[in-house]
Enzyme design. Structure first.
Site, PDB file in Angstrom:
ATOM      1  N   TYR A  84     -18.114  45.791  -4.806  1.00  0.00           N
ATOM      2  CA  TYR A  84     -17.920  44.776  -3.218  1.00  0.00           C
ATOM      3  C   TYR A  84     -17.046  43.546  -3.373  1.00  0.00           C
ATOM      4  CZ  TYR A  84     -18.833  44.086   1.333  1.00  0.00           C
ATOM      5  OH  TYR A  84     -18.393  43.990   3.364  1.00  0.00           O
ATOM      6  N   PHE A 136       8.962  39.182  16.348  1.00  0.00           N
ATOM      7  CA  PHE A 136       8.535  40.608  16.048  1.00  0.00           C
ATOM      8  C   PHE A 136       7.430  41.472  16.728  1.00  0.00           C
ATOM      9  CE2 PHE A 136       6.546  44.211  13.168  1.00  0.00           C
ATOM     10  CZ  PHE A 136       7.919  44.703  13.107  1.00  0.00           C
ATOM     11  N   THR A 137       7.693  42.844  16.439  1.00  0.00           N
ATOM     12  CA  THR A 137       6.752  43.502  17.778  1.00  0.00           C
ATOM     13  C   THR A 137       5.398  42.943  17.422  1.00  0.00           C
ATOM     14  OG1 THR A 137       7.258  45.850  16.457  1.00  0.00           O
ATOM     15  CG2 THR A 137       8.681  45.497  18.128  1.00  0.00           C
ATOM     16  N   ASP A 227       6.041  33.914   8.414  1.00  0.00           N
ATOM     17  CA  ASP A 227       6.047  35.667   8.471  1.00  0.00           C
ATOM     18  C   ASP A 227       6.822  35.933   6.743  1.00  0.00           C
ATOM     19  OD1 ASP A 227       6.344  38.050   7.746  1.00  0.00           O
ATOM     20  OD2 ASP A 227       6.358  38.688   9.981  1.00  0.00           O
ATOM     21  N   LYS A 270       6.727  45.532   2.276  1.00  0.00           N
ATOM     22  CA  LYS A 270       7.482  45.195   1.648  1.00  0.00           C
ATOM     23  C   LYS A 270       8.215  45.630   0.449  1.00  0.00           C
ATOM     24  CE  LYS A 270       7.315  45.724   6.696  1.00  0.00           C
ATOM     25  NZ  LYS A 270       5.864  46.302   7.174  1.00  0.00           N
ATOM     26  N   ARG A 394      15.045  50.138  18.096  1.00  0.00           N
ATOM     27  CA  ARG A 394      15.503  48.956  18.216  1.00  0.00           C
ATOM     28  C   ARG A 394      15.837  47.861  19.015  1.00  0.00           C
ATOM     29  NH1 ARG A 394       9.992  47.205  15.009  1.00  0.00           N
ATOM     30  NH2 ARG A 394       9.977  48.676  16.305  1.00  0.00           N
ATOM     31  N   PHE A 461       6.362  51.418  21.633  1.00  0.00           N
ATOM     32  CA  PHE A 461       7.560  52.368  20.999  1.00  0.00           C
ATOM     33  C   PHE A 461       6.932  53.283  20.001  1.00  0.00           C
ATOM     34  CE2 PHE A 461       6.688  48.692  19.207  1.00  0.00           C
ATOM     35  CZ  PHE A 461       6.197  49.014  17.834  1.00  0.00           C
TER      36      PHE A 461
HETATM   37  C1  P61 Z   1       9.091  47.679  10.249  1.00  0.00           C
HETATM   38  F1  P61 Z   1       7.981  49.768  14.123  1.00  0.00           F
HETATM   39  N1  P61 Z   1       7.378  46.372  10.227  1.00  0.00           N
HETATM   40  O1  P61 Z   1       9.792  46.936   9.940  1.00  0.00           O
HETATM   41  P1  P61 Z   1       2.256  45.819   8.638  1.00  0.00           P
HETATM   42  N2  P61 Z   1       6.467  40.884  10.314  1.00  0.00           N
HETATM   43  C2  P61 Z   1       6.903  41.406   9.371  1.00  0.00           C
HETATM   44  C3  P61 Z   1       7.192  43.280   9.528  1.00  0.00           C
HETATM   45  O2  P61 Z   1       8.122  43.727   9.311  1.00  0.00           O
HETATM   46  C4  P61 Z   1       6.368  43.718   9.605  1.00  0.00           C
HETATM   47  C5  P61 Z   1       5.151  42.885   9.996  1.00  0.00           C
HETATM   48  C6  P61 Z   1       5.428  42.010  10.051  1.00  0.00           C
HETATM   49  C7  P61 Z   1       7.803  47.679   9.989  1.00  0.00           C
HETATM   50  C8  P61 Z   1       6.470  48.356  10.511  1.00  0.00           C
HETATM   51  C9  P61 Z   1       6.017  48.373  11.630  1.00  0.00           C
HETATM   52  O3  P61 Z   1       7.400  47.819  15.347  1.00  0.00           O
HETATM   53  C10 P61 Z   1       6.407  48.112  14.193  1.00  0.00           C
HETATM   54  O4  P61 Z   1       2.066  45.666   7.477  1.00  0.00           O
HETATM   55  C11 P61 Z   1       8.926  40.651   9.879  1.00  0.00           C
HETATM   56  O5  P61 Z   1       3.359  46.557   9.354  1.00  0.00           O
HETATM   57  O6  P61 Z   1       0.739  45.400  10.018  1.00  0.00           O
HETATM   58  C12 P61 Z   1       6.401  45.323   9.654  1.00  0.00           C
HETATM   59  O7  P61 Z   1       2.937  44.853   9.025  1.00  0.00           O
HETATM   60  C13 P61 Z   1       3.486  43.749  10.084  1.00  0.00           C
HETATM   61  C14 P61 Z   1       7.132  49.291  12.678  1.00  0.00           C
HETATM   62  C15 P61 Z   1       5.476  47.224  12.458  1.00  0.00           C
HETATM   63  C16 P61 Z   1       7.629  49.065  13.910  1.00  0.00           C
HETATM   64  C17 P61 Z   1       5.589  47.492  13.736  1.00  0.00           C
HETATM   65  O8  P61 Z   1       8.920  48.689   9.750  1.00  0.00           O
END
Ligand code: P61
Length: 469
Positions: A84, A136-137, A227, A270, A394, A461
């Site tokens: 833990y 970013f979303t 980021d 990623k 997107r 979305f």
């Molecule tokens: C993606 F449709 N991205 O691109 P988490 N920062 C950035 C990202 O690209 C990102 C996160 C933070 C995704 C997954 C995803 O609207 C969406 O590990 C530059 O996914 O929490 C994630 O990181 C967030 C798809 C996220 C989406 C949000 O496919």
């Protein structure tokens, strides 16, 4: 040579090179027929997020958590220390982040948005501005939920899919200076900088830009947070395109870039080649103390942050693998291969080709559709129907609504993303994808739009539903 058949290398006037790995285990793919795809798409409300992955043939929804791990990462999983508190894998992760990203203090989180939540809660006071190089979303939502007001300070070229500027992720320093002059430095929480800008098409930020940004923010006592989700890919573009960096390694460029910032958050799903995980890392002890305290409320103890020990180990190993030059080149060049094919056929995509995905320009695909008829969502549906390939909207659906006016944000970019997972698909898969995009292009004039029939409140979305017009 008289043959008209050419290898990939010959097409580009060079010797070919190949992936720096061989395949040890495979996952069979399944392709359902057109009638079954029609039914699956209708059941999913024409939203590719709502399809079952068993009904998908080539899955280009995202590069997030979809990479293939190496044998070393899998072996590392077996050394998971599931204590833990004080797991050895946490210390391995901390050491990898210190070595490759250079930040001192590390907080693990279950994924990127866990880290975005923590930094937003700690570093934003209600009513403060958060300038960023495009939204970013999840990033913007967490900033808004913390009471911040996002301001886009990316260069104008980023909003133009046809501009071929090499560093379209750059911050427009004049825009930022004007915001500081108008509102005062104290009203700015921090600058939110993304390395390769996802929503702009995976476009990089130059070292020159981050250096100048650092000077400007330091002059006003404003913090600069990164980021770092696809920062390794950003480092590749600097190596290839920015004067003075050709002979530097990706690892050296990554560390230099991060050195111009005060801290970073990361979706390790990623660049870092893992299926789950994230982190937040800063240089300031006081800030770290606050973050370390908050992580135990929302994620888990500060030495696991919502992850299993084995996940942290896979991440530590993945970080080291992710900065290898031959890996990054192969990854970005695969994306470029698909993009160059489509460009050759004059199919409209965002130029220059970015690091993680090809972004189809749905406005130019379907000039007869209004943005309210969701051209990018329509194109994602059409690609799935044609071949079972899954892509992601997107555009206006992803942009959501303004919290102050309740209206749709209406982004200039209305794009459909074909996202390439790392170390997963082959060149033959890229060929199949390209031909499917061509089929959708050839059918474009007959394509009708969509109407939204269900709209969730947050990040709509993911779960919105549509019907064909
Ligand atoms: C993606 F449709 N991205 O691109 P988490 N920062 C950035 C990202 O690209 C990102 C996160 C933070 C995704 C997954 C995803 O609207 C969406 O590990 C530059 O996914 O929490 C994630 O990181 C967030 C798809 C996220 C989406 C949000 O496919």
């Amino acid at each position: 040579m008289t043959s008209h058949l050419q290898t990939m290398g010959q097409q580009s006037g060079r010797r070919s090179w190949a992936e720096p790995w061989k395949i040890k285990m495979v996952e069979p793919l399944r392709m359902i027929d057109r009638a079954a795809r029609e039914q699956a798409l209708a059941e999913a409300g024409c939203n590719t997020f709502l399809l079952r992955s068993d009904d998908v043939y080539i899955d280009l929804l995202t590069d997030s958590g979809t990479s293939a791990m190496s044998d070393r990462q899998w072996a590392g999983m077996m050394t998971g220390d599931e204590a833990y508190a004080g797991s050895r894998n946490y210390y391995n992760l901390e050491a990898a982040i210190r070595q490759y990203y250079g930040y001192r203090y590390v907080v693990p989180t279950h994924q990127g948005r866990g880290a975005e939540h923590l930094i937003s809660q700690v570093a934003i006071k209600r009513g403060q501005y958060v300038p960023g190089n495009m939204y970013f979303t999840t990033t913007r939502l967490h900033q808004e939920l913390a009471g911040g007001i996002f301001v886009d300070v990316i260069c104008d070229e980023a909003h133009d899919p046809q501009s071929t500027a090499p560093f379209k992720g750059n911050v427009d320093l004049d825009k930022l200076e004007r915001l500081i002059a108008r509102e005062g430095a104290a009203s700015i929480a921090y600058v939110s900088l993304a390395g390769t800008v996802n929503m702009a098409g995976g476009q990089p930020v130059s070292m020159e830009n981050v250096r100048a940004l650092r000077q400007l923010t330091a002059k006003h006592g404003i913090r600069l947070y990164l980021d770092a989700t696809r920062m390794v890919e950003n480092a590749f573009f600097i190596q290839q395109q920015e004067p003075g960096y050709r002979d530097k390694t990706i690892a050296a460029i990554l560390k230099e870039f991060c050195g111009h910032t005060d801290g970073a958050w990361m979706s390790a799903k990623k660049d870092s080649l893992v299926n789950i995980g994230g982190w937040l890392a800063v240089d300031d002890w006081n800030l770290f103390e606050e973050l370390r305290n908050l992580v135990v409320v929302y994620e888990g103890l500060h030495t696991y942050g919502g992850l299993a020990g084995r996940d942290m180990e896979a991440m530590a190993i993945g970080i080291a693998e992710s900065v290898q030059d031959d890996h990054v080149r192969c990854r970005v060049e695969q994306v470029r291969y698909l993009g160059e094919l489509l460009s050759e056929w004059e199919i409209p995509i965002v130029r220059p080709i970015g690091g993680h995905a090809i972004f189809l320009d749905a406005r130019r695909f379907y000039p007869h559709l209004a943005q309210d008829e969701f051209p990018a969502q329509t194109l994602a549906a059409e690609l799935y129907l044609d071949s079972g390939i899954r892509s992601m909207e997107r555009g206006i659906v992803s942009a959501g609504r303004s919290p102050s006016t309740g209206d749709h944000y209406r982004p200039k970019l209305e794009l459909t993303r074909l996202t390439i997972p790392r170390r997963v698909y082959t060149q033959a898969h890229m060929d199949v994808v390209a031909e499917s995009v061509l089929a959708a292009w050839q059918n474009r004039e007959r394509t009708r739009g969509l109407k939204m029939v269900y709209e969730p409140k947050y990040l709509r979305f993911f779960q919105a539903r549509f019907e064909r017009l």
